[in-house]
Design an enzyme around this catalytic site. Structure first.
Site, PDB file in Angstrom:
ATOM      1  N   GLY A  30       0.842  -1.201   0.000  1.00  0.00           N
ATOM      2  CA  GLY A  30       0.000   0.000   0.000  1.00  0.00           C
ATOM      3  C   GLY A  30       0.873   1.244   0.000  1.00  0.00           C
ATOM      4  N   ARG A  31       0.343   2.318  -0.605  1.00  0.00           N
ATOM      5  CA  ARG A  31       1.112   3.575  -0.643  1.00  0.00           C
ATOM      6  C   ARG A  31       0.129   4.720  -0.790  1.00  0.00           C
ATOM      7  NH1 ARG A  31       4.042   3.424  -5.657  1.00  0.00           N
ATOM      8  NH2 ARG A  31       1.920   3.776  -6.364  1.00  0.00           N
ATOM      9  N   GLY A  32       0.410   5.812  -0.138  1.00  0.00           N
ATOM     10  CA  GLY A  32      -0.458   6.978  -0.287  1.00  0.00           C
ATOM     11  C   GLY A  32       0.265   8.153   0.353  1.00  0.00           C
ATOM     12  N   TYR A  34      -0.183   9.139   3.232  1.00  0.00           N
ATOM     13  CA  TYR A  34       0.037   8.885   4.664  1.00  0.00           C
ATOM     14  C   TYR A  34       1.344   8.130   4.900  1.00  0.00           C
ATOM     15  CZ  TYR A  34      -1.709   4.550   2.824  1.00  0.00           C
ATOM     16  OH  TYR A  34      -1.885   3.438   2.049  1.00  0.00           O
ATOM     17  N   GLY A  35       1.871   7.524   3.824  1.00  0.00           N
ATOM     18  CA  GLY A  35       3.097   6.736   3.963  1.00  0.00           C
ATOM     19  C   GLY A  35       2.973   5.497   3.096  1.00  0.00           C
ATOM     20  N   VAL A  37       2.983   0.913   3.152  1.00  0.00           N
ATOM     21  CA  VAL A  37       2.760  -0.261   4.003  1.00  0.00           C
ATOM     22  C   VAL A  37       3.388  -1.483   3.340  1.00  0.00           C
ATOM     23  CG1 VAL A  37       1.014  -1.733   5.074  1.00  0.00           C
ATOM     24  CG2 VAL A  37       0.590   0.717   4.845  1.00  0.00           C
ATOM     25  N   LYS A  56       3.985  -0.084   8.626  1.00  0.00           N
ATOM     26  CA  LYS A  56       3.624   1.193   7.998  1.00  0.00           C
ATOM     27  C   LYS A  56       4.775   2.169   8.221  1.00  0.00           C
ATOM     28  CE  LYS A  56       0.440   5.122   8.423  1.00  0.00           C
ATOM     29  NZ  LYS A  56      -0.834   5.604   9.045  1.00  0.00           N
ATOM     30  N   ASP A 155     -14.092   8.681   8.897  1.00  0.00           N
ATOM     31  CA  ASP A 155     -13.923   8.331   7.477  1.00  0.00           C
ATOM     32  C   ASP A 155     -14.188   6.853   7.249  1.00  0.00           C
ATOM     33  OD1 ASP A 155     -11.267   8.386   4.979  1.00  0.00           O
ATOM     34  OD2 ASP A 155     -13.415   8.756   4.815  1.00  0.00           O
TER      35      ASP A 155
HETATM   36  C1  LIG Z   1      -3.004  10.412  11.718  1.00  0.00           C
HETATM   37  C2  LIG Z   1      -3.763   9.152  12.035  1.00  0.00           C
HETATM   38  C3  LIG Z   1      -3.904   8.167  11.057  1.00  0.00           C
HETATM   39  C4  LIG Z   1      -4.630   7.005  11.342  1.00  0.00           C
HETATM   40  C5  LIG Z   1      -5.197   6.842  12.610  1.00  0.00           C
HETATM   41  N1  LIG Z   1      -5.943   5.685  12.915  1.00  0.00           N
HETATM   42  N2  LIG Z   1      -7.099   5.750  13.591  1.00  0.00           N
HETATM   43  C6  LIG Z   1      -7.558   4.493  13.703  1.00  0.00           C
HETATM   44  C7  LIG Z   1      -8.847   4.140  14.404  1.00  0.00           C
HETATM   45  C8  LIG Z   1      -8.539   3.693  15.803  1.00  0.00           C
HETATM   46  C9  LIG Z   1      -9.752   5.362  14.480  1.00  0.00           C
HETATM   47  C10 LIG Z   1      -9.569   3.040  13.668  1.00  0.00           C
HETATM   48  C11 LIG Z   1      -6.672   3.601  13.081  1.00  0.00           C
HETATM   49  C12 LIG Z   1      -5.643   4.384  12.603  1.00  0.00           C
HETATM   50  N3  LIG Z   1      -4.491   4.002  11.929  1.00  0.00           N
HETATM   51  C13 LIG Z   1      -4.455   2.959  11.042  1.00  0.00           C
HETATM   52  O1  LIG Z   1      -5.392   2.228  10.844  1.00  0.00           O
HETATM   53  N4  LIG Z   1      -3.283   2.827  10.366  1.00  0.00           N
HETATM   54  C14 LIG Z   1      -3.123   1.871   9.268  1.00  0.00           C
HETATM   55  C15 LIG Z   1      -2.949   0.479   9.807  1.00  0.00           C
HETATM   56  N5  LIG Z   1      -3.056  -0.512   8.757  1.00  0.00           N
HETATM   57  C16 LIG Z   1      -2.067  -0.302   7.661  1.00  0.00           C
HETATM   58  C17 LIG Z   1      -2.214  -1.431   6.673  1.00  0.00           C
HETATM   59  O2  LIG Z   1      -2.112  -2.704   7.281  1.00  0.00           O
HETATM   60  C18 LIG Z   1      -2.989  -2.912   8.379  1.00  0.00           C
HETATM   61  C19 LIG Z   1      -2.901  -1.813   9.380  1.00  0.00           C
HETATM   62  C20 LIG Z   1      -5.067   7.821  13.585  1.00  0.00           C
HETATM   63  C21 LIG Z   1      -4.349   8.988  13.291  1.00  0.00           C
END
Ligand SMILES: Cc1ccc(-n2nc(C(C)(C)C)cc2NC(=O)NCCN2CCOCC2)cc1
Length: 411
Positions: A30-32, A34-35, A37, A56, A155
């Site tokens: 994955g890429r975007g 945000y960074g 993966v 990530k 979102d």
């Molecule tokens: C700035 C910011 C960005 C994202 C979050 N955030 N918030 C959440 C909640 C708890 C609300 C569902 C999860 C994430 N981050 C990711 O999911 N990250 C991605 C995790 N994935 C990547 C792909 O593989 C599986 C996990 C918070 C603040």
């Protein structure tokens, strides 16, 4: 520097490097903006349990606001239906930040597309009868946990609903995630859609947001869950609306998206939504749609029964219409939705949404740096100009805001 140089040297010599612990070369999934993966496995020397992980690499360097927020938020949260942060790696030399997560082989965006294309070539794929119910139950459990911790998602959409694959001990479990982007701005102002070139879709955006509501609410998340439920049932985005080619203003008002919602739901009457006239963009609404007479004969029941033979008296439809109440005050809380009859009657929701059935979806493809990944959920269209950097984007967003404010002062 305040820390003794020798002590610093000892620390950095002892610090576990992410590249020493994990093998991720050429395994980007994955890429975007945000960074990026990577799908990775721990090397034998690492102390992480065996299995697949998602690494990530956060965009930018150092502890940016969003990196701080993501780490601070995720380390506090622990629920079976919310993505869990396993480890944070700070590479001091390159000031790079790496987040380690459990790896999720599937997500609803790819799963729904798979069923949609299978339908097109008439090769139906067999799914357990409680497939939608199990997914809905786990999304609502995860969101109930977030909302009771006063965390709003903001979102929710199929791409952010991950599902664990067959190699995971949590086979078929839903994990709510946020693959990024809409978190750049806490205000519900629609970010300019020319972010590197991910196009933000408005298909899951509650009507009050499109009419200028200034704050996100729990009810906004429940509307998105209603949109996801309909899409699980029909394999089509309920409020699908072609994304304009040109750059969107940063105004939250989106006439085409509202038109699509009214042509499915009908136009909200005073009785349906008492507070509607108090929304900031009500004037635009009246200017564009008048009294909405042209939508008088439309309703969700009509749409779902005509296009998908769904009975308006079924518990499934009744929950869907509660979640998609135009007036946010009439939408159920996550807990109230979980107590709906739909989840109490047979077949009951299952912990493994595939209910032991074979999982028909392929694994995620690795993406090389040259090819841009066309089937990446975040890249609905490539038509937007690419922003060289997030800073440039934020500047142009600020300029757009200033322009909008000046225009408002002039008008
Ligand atoms: C700035 C910011 C960005 C994202 C979050 N955030 N918030 C959440 C909640 C708890 C609300 C569902 C999860 C994430 N981050 C990711 O999911 N990250 C991605 C995790 N994935 C990547 C792909 O593989 C599986 C996990 C918070 C603040």
């Amino acid at each position: 520097a305040w820390m003794d140089a020798d002590f610093r040297r000892q620390l950095s010599a002892r610090r576990e490097r992410v590249e020493d612990a994990f093998e991720f070369e050429g395994r980007k999934v994955g890429r975007g903006s945000y960074g990026q993966v990577f799908k990775t496995k721990p090397r034998s020397c690492a102390d992480a349990p065996a299995g697949d992980y998602a690494l990530k690499q956060i965009e930018g360097s150092g502890l940016s606001m969003s990196a701080c927020r993501e780490i601070a938020l995720l380390r506090e949260l622990k629920h079976p239906n919310v993505i869990s942060l396993k480890q944070v790696y700070l590479a001091h030399e390159t000031r790079q930040i790496w987040l380690l997560f459990d790896y999720a082989e599937h997500d609803l965006w790819r799963m729904i597309n798979f069923h949609a294309s299978a339908k097109k070539c008439n090769s139906q794929v067999s799914l357990p009868p409680n497939f939608t119910k199990s997914i809905m139950h786990q999304i609502l459990c995860g969101i109930h946990y977030l909302h009771s911790n006063w965390v709003l998602h903001r979102d929710l959409k199929p791409a952010n609903i991950l599902v664990m694959g067959t190699t995971s001990p949590e086979r078929g479990r839903v994990k709510i995630a946020d693959l990024g982007l809409a978190r750049l701005f806490h205000q519900p102002l629609t970010p300019l859609t020319e972010i590197d070139p991910v196009v933000v879709t408005f298909w899951y955006r509650a009507p009050e947001l499109l009419l200028g509501a200034r704050h996100y609410t729990k009810a906004i998340d429940l509307w998105a869950i209603g949109c996801i439920m309909a899409e699980l049932i029909t394999d089509k985005p309920l409020f699908y609306c072609k994304q304009e080619e040109d750059i969107k203003t940063s105004s939250p008002y989106n006439r085409d998206q509202l038109e699509r919602i009214f042509s499915v739901m009908g136009f909200p009457s005073q009785q349906d939504w008492r507070d509607l006239p108090h929304l900031p963009k009500y004037g635009d609404l009246v200017r564009n749609f008048g009294t909405g007479q042209q939508y008088a004969r439309f309703s969700l029941g009509r749409h779902m029964s005509r296009s998908f033979g769904m009975s308006e008296t079924s518990p499934e439809f009744r929950l869907l219409s509660r979640l998609l109440a135009m007036d946010p005050l009439r939408r159920p809380s996550a807990r109230e939705a979980l107590e709906d009859r739909y989840f109490l009657e047979e077949p009951r929701p299952a912990a493994d949404v595939f209910n032991g059935f074979d999982i028909p979806y392929g694994k995620r493809d690795f993406i090389s740096d040259s090819s841009d990944n066309k089937d990446d959920p975040a890249r609905q269209q490539q038509s937007q100009p690419v922003h060289a950097s997030l800073q440039q984007y934020q500047q142009s967003h600020q300029q757009a805001l200033l322009l909008q404010q000046q225009q408002q002062q002039l008008s």
